[in-house]
Scaffold this active site. Structure first.
Site, PDB file in Angstrom:
ATOM      1  CG  MET A  88       8.566  24.125   0.328  1.00  0.00           C
ATOM      2  SD  MET A  88       7.544  25.158  -0.718  1.00  0.00           S
ATOM      3  CE  MET A  88       6.498  25.950   0.485  1.00  0.00           C
ATOM      4  CE  LYS A 124      -0.336  -0.330   5.040  1.00  0.00           C
ATOM      5  NZ  LYS A 124      -1.146  -0.889   6.143  1.00  0.00           N
ATOM      6  CE1 TYR A 169      12.368  32.271   5.043  1.00  0.00           C
ATOM      7  CE2 TYR A 169      12.231  29.880   4.875  1.00  0.00           C
ATOM      8  CZ  TYR A 169      12.148  31.139   4.297  1.00  0.00           C
ATOM      9  OH  TYR A 169      11.839  31.252   2.965  1.00  0.00           O
ATOM     10  NE  ARG A 218      -6.511   0.909  11.650  1.00  0.00           N
ATOM     11  CZ  ARG A 218      -5.276   0.675  11.242  1.00  0.00           C
ATOM     12  NH1 ARG A 218      -4.311   1.545  11.496  1.00  0.00           N
ATOM     13  NH2 ARG A 218      -4.981  -0.412  10.572  1.00  0.00           N
TER      14      ARG A 218
HETATM   15  C1  LIG Z   1      -0.368  -1.835   6.841  1.00  0.00           C
HETATM   16  C2  LIG Z   1      -0.935  -3.145   7.257  1.00  0.00           C
HETATM   17  C3  LIG Z   1      -0.104  -4.260   7.401  1.00  0.00           C
HETATM   18  C4  LIG Z   1       1.406  -4.161   7.297  1.00  0.00           C
HETATM   19  O1  LIG Z   1       1.900  -3.598   8.499  1.00  0.00           O
HETATM   20  P1  LIG Z   1       3.456  -3.415   8.773  1.00  0.00           P
HETATM   21  O2  LIG Z   1       3.515  -2.963  10.179  1.00  0.00           O
HETATM   22  O3  LIG Z   1       3.939  -2.369   7.827  1.00  0.00           O
HETATM   23  O4  LIG Z   1       4.106  -4.728   8.540  1.00  0.00           O
HETATM   24  C5  LIG Z   1      -0.687  -5.479   7.683  1.00  0.00           C
HETATM   25  N1  LIG Z   1      -2.036  -5.591   7.841  1.00  0.00           N
HETATM   26  C6  LIG Z   1      -2.861  -4.534   7.734  1.00  0.00           C
HETATM   27  C7  LIG Z   1      -4.316  -4.722   7.938  1.00  0.00           C
HETATM   28  C8  LIG Z   1      -2.335  -3.271   7.459  1.00  0.00           C
HETATM   29  O5  LIG Z   1      -3.150  -2.217   7.372  1.00  0.00           O
END
Ligand SMILES: *Cc1c(COP(=O)(O)O)cnc(C)c1O
Length: 359
Positions: free
Chosen positions: A300, A32, A252, A130
């Protein structure tokens, strides 16, 4: 080129193999957020070549972007099924991870419409609150199998709250809550562990693990030696060197003041590149094995380092992430985690891949 991001696909594949060797079940690749910022269209085929057959993304758009790169593998979308997206899932062989009875109903209706069974994963909430089927909906599902008519459940899964903190009692609590859920699906393979979860003990391996971060070199065991290989190196060129007299300030608001005659290296990297502003006056870079302090505000597009004690010159490259100072170390300086560092990496960096699959 002003900044180079080196990404070692061989190290990602090696990390996947290392993780896969830790348990007898299958090992997925979580890709992802563009493979945690490192490039999903490069990472996915590399993992496929290493033997990975299960991939997870967060959004349907991410799945569509890599579907053709992993043609025969399971490709699942974690973040929930939307009614208007249902036909795209079935048309492209993408599996939804169903996390509520309404989502299950959508997929059931699609199977009915197509008049053949459709595969999916079921995600149960065991404490993270969640995503995931809540306990009351689990009971409804267990008591009425017709709710899953036409759905082939490939995996039941849940997600850990505190996997990187092994002594947190929530880990065992989630394992036992999930055992009760699995009992209602006796013949369905199960999955619980993310990267850190894979190091909690063999009972967390189950039939499928879901590592993301550890593939990309982030330490799944914070506080212990990192068992993973480093994957990224970020280096930036010194564009200019400023000579300051004592009392001169940098950047800055002049939050850093020279106490002695000082040489300040200016790099063409800033918070717009994901080099976070919270690194101001605190981060370090490496040059020839030496640690160099960041001075002043990160702006930036520019950052400044004190090279008074280092024989670095205009045109030399400083390592912002690299040997002796990995993404976790930079994250600590920024007050965040390695995940945020990687997923923030700029698209302005010149990306250089090692280990691209030859075709
Ligand atoms: C992102 C995610 C993972 C992977 O988690 P890591 O800590 O990056 O290994 C696994 N399962 C779900 C449901 C996730 O959202």
């Amino acid at each position: 080129m002003t900044a180079i991001l080196d990404i070692d696909l061989n190290a990602i594949a090696a990390n996947w193999r290392t993780l896969a060797a830790t348990h007898p079940g299958a090992t997925a690749g979580v890709i992802k957020a563009n493979a945690y910022g490192l490039g999903a269209t490069h990472v996915a085929p590399k993992l496929l070549a290493a033997g990975c057959r299960h991939f997870f993304v967060a959004h349907l758009s991410e799945a569509l972007a890599i579907r053709n790169f992993v043609p025969d593998a399971m490709l699942a979308v974690l973040n929930g099924l939307l009614a208007e997206e249902v036909p795209e899932y079935s048309a492209h062989g993408i599996l939804p991870v169903l996390g509520s009875l309404p989502e299950i109903a959508l997929w059931r209706a699609e199977a009915q419409r197509l008049e053949h069974p459709l595969p999916a994963l079921l995600h149960f909430d065991t404490g993270i609150s969640r995503l995931g089927i809540p306990p009351a909906e689990f009971t409804a599902l267990r008591d009425d199998p017709s709710l899953l008519a036409g759905i082939t459940v490939q995996f039941v899964m849940t997600h850990l709250v505190s996997a990187e903190i092994p002594h947190d009692p929530i880990n065992q609590a989630q394992l036992s809550r999930f055992a009760a859920i699995r009992a209602a699906f006796p013949n369905v393979p199960a999955s619980i562990a993310n990267s850190s979860g894979m190091f909690l003990g063999p009972e967390f391996g189950l039939n499928l693990t879901r590592p993301g971060a550890a593939l990309y070199g982030i330490n799944p065991k914070p506080g212990s030696q990192n068992p993973m290989q480093p994957v990224v190196r970020l280096s930036a060129r010194i564009m200019q060197v400023q000579n300051l007299a004592p009392g001169g300030t940098v950047g800055y608001n002049g939050i850093w003041k020279a106490q002695r005659p000082s040489r300040i290296a200016v790099l063409s990297v800033g918070y717009a590149d994901g080099y976070l502003r919270s690194l101001s006056n605190t981060a370090t870079a490496m040059f020839n094995g030496r640690r160099i302090p960041l001075v002043g505000r990160v702006s930036m597009d520019l950052t400044t380092f004190d090279i008074t004690d280092t024989p670095a010159e205009v045109g030399d490259m400083l390592d912002l992430i690299g040997p002796g100072h990995d993404a976790d170390a930079l994250a600590k300086e920024a007050g965040t985690n390695g995940y945020e560092i990687l997923t923030s990496l700029s698209r302005r960096y010149q990306r250089r891949y090692a280990g691209l699959p030859t075709s």
